[in-house]
Design an enzyme around this catalytic site. Structure first.
Site, PDB file in Angstrom:
ATOM      1  CB  CYS A   1      -0.931   0.015   1.205  1.00 13.56           C
ATOM      2  SG  CYS A   1      -2.034   1.446   1.138  1.00 13.56           S
TER       3      CYS A   1
ATOM      4  CB  CYS B   1      -2.500   4.381   7.703  1.00  9.09           C
ATOM      5  SG  CYS B   1      -3.508   4.893   6.299  1.00  9.09           S
TER       6      CYS B   1
ATOM      7  CB  CYS C   1      -1.712   0.404   8.355  1.00 12.18           C
ATOM      8  SG  CYS C   1      -2.069  -0.913   7.177  1.00 12.18           S
TER       9      CYS C   1
ATOM     10  CB  CYS D   1     -15.541  -7.928   6.246  1.00 16.96           C
ATOM     11  SG  CYS D   1     -16.831  -7.856   7.511  1.00 16.96           S
TER      12      CYS D   1
ATOM     13  CB  CYS E   1     -19.081  -5.697   4.889  1.00 18.38           C
ATOM     14  SG  CYS E   1     -18.414  -4.069   5.293  1.00 18.38           S
TER      15      CYS E   1
ATOM     16  CB  CYS F   1     -19.578  -0.381   7.914  1.00  9.82           C
ATOM     17  SG  CYS F   1     -18.496  -1.086   9.174  1.00  9.82           S
TER      18      CYS F   1
ATOM     19  NE  ARG G   1     -18.537  -5.369  12.986  1.00  6.60           N
ATOM     20  CZ  ARG G   1     -18.475  -5.016  11.709  1.00  6.60           C
ATOM     21  NH1 ARG G   1     -17.327  -4.967  11.093  1.00  6.60           N
ATOM     22  NH2 ARG G   1     -19.564  -4.714  11.034  1.00  6.60           N
TER      23      ARG G   1
HETATM   24  S1  SF4 Z   1      -4.908   1.425   6.421  1.00 10.40           S
HETATM   25 FE1  SF4 Z   1      -3.109   0.381   5.561  1.00 10.40          FE
HETATM   26  S2  SF4 Z   1      -3.898  -0.616   3.725  1.00 10.40           S
HETATM   27 FE2  SF4 Z   1      -5.414   0.940   4.295  1.00 10.40          FE
HETATM   28  S3  SF4 Z   1      -4.849   2.804   3.180  1.00 10.40           S
HETATM   29 FE3  SF4 Z   1      -3.823   2.939   5.166  1.00 10.40          FE
HETATM   30  S4  SF4 Z   1      -1.779   2.026   4.816  1.00 10.40           S
HETATM   31 FE4  SF4 Z   1      -3.081   1.388   3.117  1.00 10.40          FE
END
Ligand code: SF4
Length: 332
Positions: free
Chosen positions: A71, A75, A78, A115, A147, A207, A277
Site C-alpha cells: 500500500c 497510515c 498499519c 468482509c 461488506c 460502516c 462492533r
Molecule cells: S490502512 Fe493500511 S492498507 Fe489501508 S490505506 Fe492505510 S496504509 Fe493502506
C-alpha cells in the site's frame, strides 16, 4: 448511598439515549473519565440500551484480507503501509475461488457478514471487477451479507459494488479530524467522510468506525462518536490499536481494559440503535475482560484480522454461550 447515586447517573444517560436525545460533550467525557470502580455500573446502563435494540443477540463478522501489503499510503497504525517495516504477506487481489472459499469459511464460523478487505488507497477497475464477480456468485449461492472495504471509491465503482449486491461498505474515520494529520498524510479525514457519503448515496449501508489508542484525547473520542452519529453510520467497528513492531505507532502501548469498556459504553450511548462492533485489538486490549464488552457491543469479528491473529473462533462462541447470549445469523 454513593453507588446508588452514580448508578442513577449512568441510568440517566441510558434513558437519554433511549429517548433519542444525544449526550452532551460533558456527559460523554464523564463516561470516559469515570472512576474505574464505576465501570460495572456504566456497563449495566449500556446494557439497558443494547438490550432494548438488540436483546442478547451477537452478530459475527469474518474478514478476508483480499489484497495484502503493497500500500502506498502512510497510515501510522498499519503494517501494510509503505512506511511500515513489519513483515506482512504481500499479494495482489485474491482470485474468485479463494474469495468464495473465504465465504464458505465465514458460514462455518457462523458469521453472518463476510468482509472483503483490500489494502490500498482505492481499487483499480481490474480489482473492482474481481470483487464484483466474486460478490455476485456469493450472493447467488450463500445466505451471507457482504461488506466491502476497498478504500476510497470513484462514483461508478460505488455504483457497481451496490449493483453486484454488496450490502455494506466499510470506510473507517479511524481518528478525530484534529488528530488525522498526525496519523496519515497521504489522504484526509474529509476524503473519508466523502467516501462514506458516496456509499450512502448508492444505497449501501455505511460502516465506519475508529481506532482507539493513537494519541487522541478523551474529548476527541467523544467527537468521533458524535461524528459517526452525524454520519448515521449503521455499523461502527471500535478497534483498539494493536501496536505492531515496524509501524510508526509501534510504541503507542495498549488501551487499559477498563478504559476500552468505557469507550464501548460511550459509543452505545451516543449511537444507541447502531451496530457497535468490538473489533481489531480486542484480545490484546480487553484481555480477560473481553466478555464484558458484549454488554455494550452487539457484534464481533471472529477469526484473524488483516495482519494479526484473532483468538480461536471456539473461544468466541464459548464467551457468547457463557454470557447466555446467542449468535444472530443473517443480520446486517
Ligand atoms: S490502512 Fe493500511 S492498507 Fe489501508 S490505506 Fe492505510 S496504509 Fe493502506
Amino acid at each position: 448511598m454513593e453507588s446508588t447515586m452514580t448508578n442513577t447517573k449512568w441510568q440517566f444517560l441510558a434513558e437519554k439515549a433511549l429517548s433519542g436525545e444525544r449526550l452532551t460533550l460533558e456527559e460523554g467525557l464523564s463516561v470516559l473519565e469515570a472512576d474505574n470502580d464505576e465501570v460495572l455500573l456504566i456497563m449495566n446502563a449500556a446494557f439497558t440500551v443494547r438490550k432494548h435494540f438488540y436483546g442478547k443477540k451477537v452478530k459475527l463478522n469474518m474478514i478476508i484480507n483480499a489484497k495484502s501489503g503493497l500500500c502506498p499510503e502512510d497510515c501510522g497504525y498499519c503494517s501494510q503501509s509503505i512506511v511500515s517495516t513489519a513483515p506482512v504477506s504481500k499479494y495482489t487481489m485474491l482470485d474468485k475461488e479463494t474469495l468464495l472459499a473465504g465465504a464458505r469459511e465465514a458460514m462455518a464460523r457462523k458469521a453472518g457478514t463476510y468482509c472483503i478487505v483490500a489494502a490500498g488507497k482505492g481499487p483499480t477497475d481490474k480489482e473492482l471487477n474481481q470483487v464484483v464477480n466474486a460478490v455476485k456468485e456469493i450472493r447467488e449461492t450463500m445466505p451471507l451479507k457482504i461488506c466491502a472495504c476497498l478504500g476510497i471509491l470513484k462514483e461508478d465503482q460505488a455504483k457497481r459494488l451496490a449493483e453486484a449486491g454488496v450490502h455494506r461498505y466499510n470506510h473507517n474515520l479511524n481518528t478525530s479530524k484534529a488528530n488525522y494529520p498526525s496519523i496519515t498524510t497521504t489522504h484526509t479525514y474529509d476524503q473519508r467522510i466523502e467516501t462514506v457519503e458516496k456509499v450512502k448515496a448508492h444505497g449501501m449501508s455505511p460502516c465506519s468506525g475508529v481506532i482507539i489508542g493513537m494519541g487522541e484525547t478523551h474529548r476527541e473520542i467523544v467527537e468521533m462518536a458524535f461524528a459517526l452519529h452525524n454520519l448515521n453510520a449503521d455499523s461502527i467497528p471500535i478497534n483498539f490499536l494493536n501496536a505492531i513492531p515496524g509501524t510508526p505507532l509501534e510504541h503507542a502501548g495498549r488501551t487499559p481494559s477498563l478504559k476500552a469498556l468505557k469507550v464501548l459504553a460511550l459509543f452505545r450511548f451516543v449511537c444507541p440503535s447502531k451496530e457497535i462492533r468490538v473489533a481489531g485489538g480486542r484480545e490484546v486490549n480487553l484481555s480477560t475482560l473481553q466478555p464484558l464488552s458484549l454488554y455494550a457491543a452487539n457484534s464481533l469479528f471472529v477469526g484473524d484480522y488483516l495482519t494479526t491473529a484473532g483468538q480461536d473462533v471456539s473461544a468466541d462462541h464459548q464467551i457468547i454461550e457463557d454470557l447466555g447470549f446467542e449468535i444472530e445469523l443473517n443480520a446486517l
